[in-house]
Design a protein around this motif. Structure first.
Motif, PDB file in Angstrom:
ATOM      1  N   ASP A 153      -0.256  -5.726  -0.095  1.00 22.02           N
ATOM      2  CA  ASP A 153      -0.964  -5.218  -1.262  1.00 22.02           C
ATOM      3  C   ASP A 153      -0.444  -3.843  -1.683  1.00 22.02           C
ATOM      4  O   ASP A 153      -0.229  -3.589  -2.865  1.00 22.02           O
ATOM      5  N   SER A 154      -0.191  -2.956  -0.710  1.00 27.30           N
ATOM      6  CA  SER A 154       0.284  -1.610  -1.047  1.00 27.30           C
ATOM      7  C   SER A 154       1.680  -1.653  -1.674  1.00 27.30           C
ATOM      8  O   SER A 154       1.975  -0.908  -2.608  1.00 27.30           O
ATOM      9  N   ALA A 155       2.541  -2.537  -1.189  1.00 27.36           N
ATOM     10  CA  ALA A 155       3.885  -2.669  -1.759  1.00 27.36           C
ATOM     11  C   ALA A 155       3.816  -3.221  -3.178  1.00 27.36           C
ATOM     12  O   ALA A 155       4.526  -2.759  -4.071  1.00 27.36           O
ATOM     13  N   LEU A 156       2.946  -4.204  -3.406  1.00 26.05           N
ATOM     14  CA  LEU A 156       2.798  -4.769  -4.743  1.00 26.05           C
ATOM     15  C   LEU A 156       2.212  -3.744  -5.715  1.00 26.05           C
ATOM     16  O   LEU A 156       2.635  -3.658  -6.868  1.00 26.05           O
ATOM     17  N   GLN A 157       1.269  -2.938  -5.249  1.00 24.48           N
ATOM     18  CA  GLN A 157       0.697  -1.888  -6.098  1.00 24.48           C
ATOM     19  C   GLN A 157       1.748  -0.823  -6.429  1.00 24.48           C
ATOM     20  O   GLN A 157       1.764  -0.285  -7.542  1.00 24.48           O
ATOM     21  N   SER A 158       2.622  -0.513  -5.489  1.00 24.01           N
ATOM     22  CA  SER A 158       3.703   0.444  -5.751  1.00 24.01           C
ATOM     23  C   SER A 158       4.675  -0.095  -6.787  1.00 24.01           C
ATOM     24  O   SER A 158       5.131   0.644  -7.667  1.00 24.01           O
ATOM     25  N   LEU A 175      13.086  -6.668  -3.366  1.00 23.31           N
ATOM     26  CA  LEU A 175      13.067  -5.482  -4.206  1.00 23.31           C
ATOM     27  C   LEU A 175      12.537  -4.342  -3.357  1.00 23.31           C
ATOM     28  O   LEU A 175      11.631  -4.540  -2.537  1.00 23.31           O
ATOM     29  N   GLN A 176      13.107  -3.172  -3.546  1.00 26.53           N
ATOM     30  CA  GLN A 176      12.614  -1.974  -2.869  1.00 26.53           C
ATOM     31  C   GLN A 176      12.147  -1.001  -3.944  1.00 26.53           C
ATOM     32  O   GLN A 176      12.821  -0.816  -4.957  1.00 26.53           O
ATOM     33  N   VAL A 177      10.991  -0.407  -3.706  1.00 22.64           N
ATOM     34  CA  VAL A 177      10.412   0.547  -4.649  1.00 22.64           C
ATOM     35  C   VAL A 177      10.327   1.901  -3.966  1.00 22.64           C
ATOM     36  O   VAL A 177       9.870   2.000  -2.824  1.00 22.64           O
ATOM     37  N   TYR A 178      10.778   2.936  -4.665  1.00 18.89           N
ATOM     38  CA  TYR A 178      10.624   4.304  -4.181  1.00 18.89           C
ATOM     39  C   TYR A 178       9.664   4.996  -5.128  1.00 18.89           C
ATOM     40  O   TYR A 178       9.957   5.167  -6.310  1.00 18.89           O
ATOM     41  N   LEU A 179       8.486   5.361  -4.614  1.00 20.45           N
ATOM     42  CA  LEU A 179       7.460   5.974  -5.436  1.00 20.45           C
ATOM     43  C   LEU A 179       6.698   6.996  -4.606  1.00 20.45           C
ATOM     44  O   LEU A 179       6.177   6.663  -3.546  1.00 20.45           O
ATOM     45  N   LYS A 180       6.671   8.217  -5.075  1.00 21.90           N
ATOM     46  CA  LYS A 180       5.942   9.307  -4.405  1.00 21.90           C
ATOM     47  C   LYS A 180       6.346   9.454  -2.943  1.00 21.90           C
ATOM     48  O   LYS A 180       5.511   9.461  -2.038  1.00 21.90           O
ATOM     49  N   GLU A 181       7.642   9.543  -2.706  1.00 18.79           N
ATOM     50  CA  GLU A 181       8.218   9.788  -1.383  1.00 18.79           C
ATOM     51  C   GLU A 181       7.944   8.696  -0.366  1.00 18.79           C
ATOM     52  O   GLU A 181       7.918   8.937   0.838  1.00 18.79           O
ATOM     53  N   ALA A 182       7.722   7.461  -0.836  1.00 22.99           N
ATOM     54  CA  ALA A 182       7.502   6.335   0.065  1.00 22.99           C
ATOM     55  C   ALA A 182       8.314   5.131  -0.416  1.00 22.99           C
ATOM     56  O   ALA A 182       8.442   4.902  -1.611  1.00 22.99           O
ATOM     57  N   TYR A 183       8.867   4.396   0.522  1.00 21.78           N
ATOM     58  CA  TYR A 183       9.603   3.173   0.224  1.00 21.78           C
ATOM     59  C   TYR A 183       8.731   1.974   0.546  1.00 21.78           C
ATOM     60  O   TYR A 183       8.049   1.950   1.571  1.00 21.78           O
TER      61      TYR A 183
END
Length: 98
Positions: free
Chosen positions: A51-56, A14-22
């Motif tokens: 951890d940062s990816a999971l939080q995003s 899964l890829q998350v795009y949140l606040k200008e970060a992937y």
């Protein structure tokens, strides 16, 4: 739509795009509600990652993302995986649960 079969060199992600970060996470299980119009709705997922990816991902689900979460596969490189999109997903606001 045809999906690439998962292999060691092409894991599902899964890829998350949140606040200008992937951010990308490995995806081991995924439940969707199919929509006739718009993105399919994410019902549950089993993932692992930094951890940062999971939080995003948690943040994207909590705010009710519409298209900010994508399902696909990674193409193994020498040091990382290049993400390839297969499907855009939406999430219902406030539905994140541990």
């Amino acid at each position: 739509m045809n999906y690439l079969y998962e292999t060691e060199d092409n894991p599902k992600m899964l890829q998350v795009y949140l606040k200008e970060a992937y951010h990308e996470v490995f995806c081991y299980g995924l439940g969707l509600e199919s929509k006739e119009r718009g993105n399919d709705k994410l019902l549950f997922t089993i993932v692992s990652g930094s951890d940062s990816a999971l939080q995003s991902l948690k943040g994207a689900i909590d705010v009710g993302s519409h298209g900010g979460i994508t399902f696909g596969y990674g193409e193994k490189g020498s040091t990382d995986y290049l993400f390839h999109r297969e499907k855009s997903l939406s999430a219902e606001k406030g539905k994140y649960e541990n």
